[in-house]
Design a protein around this motif. Structure first.
Motif, PDB file in Angstrom:
ATOM      1  N   LYS A 147       0.903  -1.008  -0.039  1.00 50.05           N
ATOM      2  CA  LYS A 147       0.041  -0.187  -0.103  1.00 50.05           C
ATOM      3  C   LYS A 147       0.705   1.295   0.017  1.00 50.05           C
ATOM      4  CE  LYS A 147      -3.989  -2.120   2.275  1.00 50.05           C
ATOM      5  NZ  LYS A 147      -4.886  -1.944   3.588  1.00 50.05           N
ATOM      6  N   ALA A 148       1.796   1.195   0.665  1.00 46.65           N
ATOM      7  CA  ALA A 148       2.754   2.430   0.629  1.00 46.65           C
ATOM      8  C   ALA A 148       4.335   1.994   0.410  1.00 46.65           C
ATOM      9  CB  ALA A 148       2.772   3.069   1.972  1.00 46.65           C
ATOM     10  N   SER A 149       5.167   2.810   0.047  1.00 48.96           N
ATOM     11  CA  SER A 149       6.748   2.398  -0.172  1.00 48.96           C
ATOM     12  C   SER A 149       7.456   2.993   0.941  1.00 48.96           C
ATOM     13  CB  SER A 149       7.074   3.070  -1.674  1.00 48.96           C
ATOM     14  OG  SER A 149       6.447   2.528  -2.752  1.00 48.96           O
ATOM     15  N   LYS A 150       8.675   2.622   0.869  1.00 46.22           N
ATOM     16  CA  LYS A 150       9.569   3.216   1.999  1.00 46.22           C
ATOM     17  C   LYS A 150       9.408   4.527   1.835  1.00 46.22           C
ATOM     18  CE  LYS A 150      12.832  -0.800   1.266  1.00 46.22           C
ATOM     19  NZ  LYS A 150      14.052  -1.255   0.918  1.00 46.22           N
ATOM     20  N   PRO A 151       9.610   5.352   3.251  1.00 48.03           N
ATOM     21  CA  PRO A 151       9.897   4.957   4.461  1.00 48.03           C
ATOM     22  C   PRO A 151       8.779   4.402   5.103  1.00 48.03           C
ATOM     23  CG  PRO A 151       9.475   7.272   4.492  1.00 48.03           C
ATOM     24  CD  PRO A 151       9.436   6.860   3.267  1.00 48.03           C
ATOM     25  N   ALA A 152       7.663   4.022   4.530  1.00 44.57           N
ATOM     26  CA  ALA A 152       6.348   3.376   5.370  1.00 44.57           C
ATOM     27  C   ALA A 152       6.969   2.040   5.478  1.00 44.57           C
ATOM     28  CB  ALA A 152       5.109   3.235   4.392  1.00 44.57           C
ATOM     29  N   PRO A 153       6.554   1.003   6.673  1.00 49.58           N
ATOM     30  CA  PRO A 153       6.932  -0.060   7.082  1.00 49.58           C
ATOM     31  C   PRO A 153       6.501  -1.353   6.140  1.00 49.58           C
ATOM     32  CG  PRO A 153       5.403   0.462   8.445  1.00 49.58           C
ATOM     33  CD  PRO A 153       5.438   1.584   7.548  1.00 49.58           C
ATOM     34  N   ASP A 154       5.772  -1.122   5.153  1.00 47.71           N
ATOM     35  CA  ASP A 154       4.843  -2.113   4.446  1.00 47.71           C
ATOM     36  C   ASP A 154       6.033  -3.211   3.980  1.00 47.71           C
ATOM     37  OD1 ASP A 154       3.385   0.207   4.759  1.00 47.71           O
ATOM     38  OD2 ASP A 154       1.931  -0.718   3.187  1.00 47.71           O
ATOM     39  N   VAL A 155       6.810  -2.913   3.487  1.00 47.42           N
ATOM     40  CA  VAL A 155       7.864  -3.993   2.694  1.00 47.42           C
ATOM     41  C   VAL A 155       8.164  -4.650   3.780  1.00 47.42           C
ATOM     42  CG1 VAL A 155       9.920  -2.435   2.391  1.00 47.42           C
ATOM     43  CG2 VAL A 155       9.420  -4.380   0.807  1.00 47.42           C
ATOM     44  N   TYR A 156       8.912  -4.217   4.617  1.00 48.96           N
ATOM     45  CA  TYR A 156       9.512  -5.025   5.927  1.00 48.96           C
ATOM     46  C   TYR A 156       8.315  -5.889   6.620  1.00 48.96           C
ATOM     47  CZ  TYR A 156      14.059  -3.473   4.594  1.00 48.96           C
ATOM     48  OH  TYR A 156      15.200  -3.390   4.232  1.00 48.96           O
ATOM     49  N   LEU A 157       7.173  -5.381   6.879  1.00 44.88           N
ATOM     50  CA  LEU A 157       6.244  -6.240   7.468  1.00 44.88           C
ATOM     51  C   LEU A 157       5.653  -7.318   6.518  1.00 44.88           C
ATOM     52  CD1 LEU A 157       3.971  -3.320   8.588  1.00 44.88           C
ATOM     53  CD2 LEU A 157       5.689  -4.661  10.052  1.00 44.88           C
ATOM     54  N   ALA A 158       5.778  -7.088   5.232  1.00 42.63           N
ATOM     55  CA  ALA A 158       5.505  -8.151   4.115  1.00 42.63           C
ATOM     56  C   ALA A 158       6.702  -9.299   4.138  1.00 42.63           C
ATOM     57  CB  ALA A 158       5.274  -7.616   2.917  1.00 42.63           C
ATOM     58  N   ALA A 159       7.893  -8.776   4.433  1.00 45.86           N
ATOM     59  CA  ALA A 159       8.836  -9.678   4.164  1.00 45.86           C
ATOM     60  C   ALA A 159       9.130 -10.581   5.320  1.00 45.86           C
ATOM     61  CB  ALA A 159      10.344  -8.892   3.997  1.00 45.86           C
ATOM     62  N   ALA A 160       8.672  -9.958   6.694  1.00 44.49           N
ATOM     63  CA  ALA A 160       8.751 -10.677   7.753  1.00 44.49           C
ATOM     64  C   ALA A 160       8.033 -11.855   7.697  1.00 44.49           C
ATOM     65  CB  ALA A 160       8.747  -9.897   8.939  1.00 44.49           C
ATOM     66  N   LYS A 161       6.543 -11.547   7.137  1.00 41.08           N
ATOM     67  CA  LYS A 161       5.750 -12.434   7.162  1.00 41.08           C
ATOM     68  C   LYS A 161       5.987 -13.516   6.341  1.00 41.08           C
ATOM     69  CE  LYS A 161       0.551 -12.629   6.366  1.00 41.08           C
ATOM     70  NZ  LYS A 161      -0.594 -12.070   6.090  1.00 41.08           N
ATOM     71  N   LEU A 162       6.549 -13.419   5.182  1.00 42.19           N
ATOM     72  CA  LEU A 162       7.097 -14.346   4.089  1.00 42.19           C
ATOM     73  C   LEU A 162       7.936 -15.407   4.630  1.00 42.19           C
ATOM     74  CD1 LEU A 162       7.741 -12.271   1.050  1.00 42.19           C
ATOM     75  CD2 LEU A 162       6.113 -13.939   1.454  1.00 42.19           C
ATOM     76  N   VAL A 163       8.764 -14.954   5.784  1.00 44.65           N
ATOM     77  CA  VAL A 163       9.706 -15.773   6.358  1.00 44.65           C
ATOM     78  C   VAL A 163       9.205 -16.175   7.687  1.00 44.65           C
ATOM     79  CG1 VAL A 163      11.758 -14.831   5.537  1.00 44.65           C
ATOM     80  CG2 VAL A 163      11.051 -14.068   7.632  1.00 44.65           C
ATOM     81  N   ASP A 164       8.063 -16.019   8.194  1.00 50.37           N
ATOM     82  CA  ASP A 164       7.316 -16.561   9.124  1.00 50.37           C
ATOM     83  C   ASP A 164       7.844 -16.048  10.636  1.00 50.37           C
ATOM     84  OD1 ASP A 164       5.212 -17.953  10.732  1.00 50.37           O
ATOM     85  OD2 ASP A 164       6.364 -19.917  10.589  1.00 50.37           O
ATOM     86  N   ARG A 165       8.301 -14.786  10.602  1.00 49.07           N
ATOM     87  CA  ARG A 165       8.810 -14.179  11.776  1.00 49.07           C
ATOM     88  C   ARG A 165       8.241 -13.051  12.141  1.00 49.07           C
ATOM     89  NH1 ARG A 165      10.750 -18.522  11.117  1.00 49.07           N
ATOM     90  NH2 ARG A 165      13.021 -18.993  11.442  1.00 49.07           N
ATOM     91  N   GLU A 166       7.953 -12.700  13.437  1.00 51.74           N
ATOM     92  CA  GLU A 166       7.816 -11.243  13.782  1.00 51.74           C
ATOM     93  C   GLU A 166       8.819 -10.378  13.360  1.00 51.74           C
ATOM     94  OE1 GLU A 166       4.631 -10.255  15.016  1.00 51.74           O
ATOM     95  OE2 GLU A 166       4.149 -12.489  15.001  1.00 51.74           O
ATOM     96  N   PRO A 167       8.411  -9.223  13.017  1.00 49.92           N
ATOM     97  CA  PRO A 167       9.326  -8.108  12.615  1.00 49.92           C
ATOM     98  C   PRO A 167      10.392  -7.788  13.519  1.00 49.92           C
ATOM     99  CG  PRO A 167       7.280  -7.205  11.967  1.00 49.92           C
ATOM    100  CD  PRO A 167       6.948  -8.367  12.648  1.00 49.92           C
ATOM    101  N   GLY A 168      10.279  -7.943  15.039  1.00 51.67           N
ATOM    102  CA  GLY A 168      11.341  -8.072  15.777  1.00 51.67           C
ATOM    103  C   GLY A 168      12.069  -8.980  16.067  1.00 51.67           C
ATOM    104  N   ASP A 169      11.928 -10.210  15.063  1.00 49.40           N
ATOM    105  CA  ASP A 169      12.754 -11.067  15.195  1.00 49.40           C
ATOM    106  C   ASP A 169      13.321 -11.277  13.887  1.00 49.40           C
ATOM    107  OD1 ASP A 169      12.376 -12.241  17.768  1.00 49.40           O
ATOM    108  OD2 ASP A 169      10.309 -13.160  17.158  1.00 49.40           O
ATOM    109  N   CYS A 170      13.472 -10.275  13.073  1.00 45.61           N
ATOM    110  CA  CYS A 170      14.237  -9.982  11.804  1.00 45.61           C
ATOM    111  C   CYS A 170      15.393  -9.054  11.751  1.00 45.61           C
ATOM    112  CB  CYS A 170      13.219  -9.659  10.738  1.00 45.61           C
ATOM    113  SG  CYS A 170      11.958 -10.796  10.402  1.00 45.61           S
ATOM    114  N   VAL A 171      16.335  -9.083  10.886  1.00 43.85           N
ATOM    115  CA  VAL A 171      17.451  -8.226  10.708  1.00 43.85           C
ATOM    116  C   VAL A 171      17.309  -7.803   9.149  1.00 43.85           C
ATOM    117  CG1 VAL A 171      19.995  -7.835  10.600  1.00 43.85           C
ATOM    118  CG2 VAL A 171      18.696  -9.530  12.332  1.00 43.85           C
ATOM    119  N   ALA A 172      17.122  -6.435   9.127  1.00 48.91           N
ATOM    120  CA  ALA A 172      17.028  -5.669   7.781  1.00 48.91           C
ATOM    121  C   ALA A 172      18.405  -5.292   7.397  1.00 48.91           C
ATOM    122  CB  ALA A 172      16.261  -4.595   7.822  1.00 48.91           C
TER     123      ALA A 172
END
Length: 225
Positions: A147-172
């Motif tokens: 729905k929105a590009s960076k700096p919105a969080p959408d892309v990282y929220l989607a990527a975390a979901k793809l790897v079945d992790r909470e965003p707080g359990d991810c390193v960007a």
């Protein structure tokens, strides 16, 4: 005692996996020339990390012409930029990967870390294929669903979901201020890759050649398991 779950490692594409932003900049320079707008070092420094529409807006605003085109006309221009850029994408090869990236991805894969590409580019899948990195990235965010590009969080929220992790359990892994803002807004820890400080990054390395699993584990205090 159960083994701790591996963190998800989420990668920006342009400037992190490959130096493909140079091709976007060449495409935008062509657009600026066609619009009779001077191409400047300031624009070249400002555009990385922006969406196509935001990039066009920045170019127009640089000469006070942000009101020149309606939405449909802007779409025609951004589609034209994408066509120009895809010509460059077709010429990408594994040689366009940034230094150390294939070895780092191999190391992460062998250690069992789930990986995803967190790029807002609609060409990301094609670029990953041309770069020869598809085996490392079964998960690539579909930018068309954001729905929105960076700096919105959408892309990282989607990527975390793809790897079945909470965003707080991810390193960007990011190389721009805009990208770091996006990852932080999602709740990720961030490895900034830039010779200059990126505000908010959890840790910084000067270049992709400095990346290794041991460095990341040490800097982020991850378990060596």
């Amino acid at each position: 005692m159960p083994t701790p779950q591996r963190l998800g490692f989420l990668f920006d594409l342009h400037g992190v996996l490959a130096d493909s932003w140079q091709y976007h900049l060449r495409s935008w320079q062509t657009i600026a020339t066609e619009l009779a707008i001077p191409w400047t070092a300031e624009l070249a420094a400002k555009l990385p990390g922006m969406s196509r529409d935001d990039s066009l807006g920045a170019i127009l605003a640089s000469v006070g012409r942000q009101g020149d085109f309606n939405a449909s006309q802007r779409q025609v221009i951004t589609d034209h930029e994408n066509t120009l850029y895809r010509q460059y994408v077709a010429a990408l090869t594994p040689a366009n990967c940034l230094p150390g990236i294939p070895a780092f991805l191999q190391e992460l894969t062998e250690a069992g870390y789930p990986l995803a590409v967190a790029s807002a580019s609609t060409n990301a899948a094609s670029e990953i294929d041309h770069l020869g990195l598809r085996n490392y990235f079964p998960h690539i965010v579909d930018a068309r669903q954001l729905k929105a590009s960076k700096p919105a969080p959408d892309v990282y929220l989607a990527a975390a979901k793809l790897v079945d992790r909470e965003p707080g359990d991810c390193v960007a892994f990011e190389d721009t201020v805009t990208g770091v803002q996006s990852a932080l807004a999602a709740g990720c820890r961030v490895v900034g890759i830039n010779q200059n400080p990126l505000p908010g990054a959890t840790v910084m390395v000067a270049s992709t050649g400095d990346l290794s699993l041991s460095v990341v584990r040490q800097e982020l205090d991850l378990p060596d398991v």
